[in-house]
Design an enzyme around this catalytic site. Sequence first.
Site, mmCIF file in Angstrom:
data_model
loop_
_atom_site.group_PDB
_atom_site.id
_atom_site.type_symbol
_atom_site.label_atom_id
_atom_site.label_comp_id
_atom_site.label_asym_id
_atom_site.label_seq_id
_atom_site.Cartn_x
_atom_site.Cartn_y
_atom_site.Cartn_z
ATOM 1 N N THR A 60 0.821 -1.218 0.000
ATOM 2 C CA THR A 60 0.000 0.000 0.000
ATOM 3 C C THR A 60 0.849 1.260 0.000
ATOM 4 O OG1 THR A 60 -1.834 -1.119 1.076
ATOM 5 C CG2 THR A 60 -1.730 1.248 1.387
ATOM 6 N N SER A 108 2.215 -7.870 -0.536
ATOM 7 C CA SER A 108 3.108 -8.677 0.312
ATOM 8 C C SER A 108 2.735 -10.155 0.263
ATOM 9 C CB SER A 108 3.068 -8.168 1.757
ATOM 10 O OG SER A 108 1.761 -8.211 2.274
ATOM 11 N N THR A 139 1.675 -4.262 4.304
ATOM 12 C CA THR A 139 1.552 -4.492 5.750
ATOM 13 C C THR A 139 0.954 -5.861 6.074
ATOM 14 O OG1 THR A 139 -0.634 -3.466 5.847
ATOM 15 C CG2 THR A 139 1.280 -2.030 6.250
ATOM 16 N N ASP A 140 0.257 -6.488 5.108
ATOM 17 C CA ASP A 140 -0.473 -7.723 5.438
ATOM 18 C C ASP A 140 0.438 -8.818 5.981
ATOM 19 O OD1 ASP A 140 -2.808 -6.536 4.784
ATOM 20 O OD2 ASP A 140 -3.149 -7.617 2.912
#
Length: 387
Positions: A60, A108, A139-140
Site C-alpha cells: 500500500t 506482500s 503491511t499484510d
Amino acid sequence: MHQLARRSTVLIALVTIALGPTASLAGAAEPHPKPTPKSGAAEPHPKPTPKVAVIGTGGTIAGVSKSKVSFDDYEAGKLPVSRLVRDLRPDVDRIAAVTTQQFGNKDSNNYSIPEYRRLTATVDHALKYNDGVVVTTGTDTMEEFAYWLDLTVRSDKPVVLTGAMRPWTVIGSDAPANLYNAIHLAASGRTTCFGTVVMLNDEIHAAREVRKTDALRLNAFSSGSSGELGVIDQNRIRVNRAPARAEQCGKSGWKTPFDLGRIARRPLPEVEIAYSYQGAGPEAIKAFADAGAAGVVTAGTGAGGISPAMTEARDDAVKNGVLFASASRTGSGAVYDPHVRGVIGAEDLTPQKARLLLLLSLATTHNEHRIQKWFDTLGTAQFRPRR
Ligand code: SIN
C-alpha cells in the site's frame, strides 16, 4: 522599521538553532547553512552523512488511489520506490544519503519463500555498502517479512521495515511519514544489533514480537504484552528497550544459526499451518502430510490444544516423520515443550512466525531437541539468565 527587520532576522536565526538541522518549514527547499568557522579555530571534522539504501517490494505504501479520498479503493504496488524517496526530497537528504533499489512491486501476500531468500541476500549485500537498510513492504504479511529477515540477515547494522495503511496518493496518508521516519531510524544507527525492526505509526517494534492486529486502522501494529521498543517524535528517536538479541551484540551468538549462504540451494522444506477450532477435522493435517510437508504448525486453542481428530491425524503424521510445532491461536502467551515425540512447543511465536522458524530449522537439522532449543531461545523475547 529597520529595527523591526533586524529583530525578525535574529528571531529566525534562534528558531533555526532550536529546531536543529533536520527541521525545515513545509515546502522550503533551502540548503542547510554551513556554520562559518571562527578565524584561527580548527575546522571541526564534519560527520559523514549516513548512507541508507531503501529497497522497495510494493504494498500500500507504493499504492495509487482512484481519487485523493479513496482511502480503501486503490492499487497497491504501483509507484516505484525511487519516486517515493524523491517526494521526500530535499528534507530526507538532510538525514541520510539515500539510494533506492526496486526488489519487486506487488502485494506482500504474493511473495514466496524463494523470493524471501533472495531478499535476504539483497539486504545483506546492501548493508556492505550502507549504514542501514529500509525495506518497504505491504503491511499484510510485513510481520513475516520482518521475522524472516531477523532470522536470516547476517549483518548487525540497522534493518528497518515500513509500509502504510493508506496509499501514497490520498490525503492524510501515513505513507510519506512512515518512510521518512524509517529512513531517519536506519540512519541514526540506534537499532544496531537489534536485528530487524518495524517502524509504522511513529512506533518501533521488534520483528519477533510485532503483529498486525487491525485490518484497516492506522495503528494496525502491536507488540502485544512485550510493548513497542520506542517511538519517534519528529526529530527525537526514543528507544526505551532493546530486543533480547541485542545482549549478544559483538559476540558470535548474535548471528542466528540460519546462514542461507550455507544452506544448500535446493528448495527449502514445506511447512504448513493447521488451525484448530471446535470440532476441527483431520483433513488439513492429513492433506499437508500427504502433500509432503516436512513440518506443520498447529494454531491451537489456548496453550496449544487441538481437537481429537487433529490429534489423531498428528500422531499418524509424526509416525511418517512430520515434525509439529504447537502454537496458540490466541495471539499471545507461550506454548511450552509438551514432551511429546514429534511435537515441539512454539513458545511465544504466533503460528505464522513459528512456521518460518520451523522451516529454517528443518532446512538446517532434523534433530528435534536442537530445534526445540532454538524455539526456546530465538522464539522468545527473554534475556538470558545471568549465571
Ligand atoms: C499488502 O500487504 O501488500 C497490501 C496491504 C498493505 O500494504 O497494507
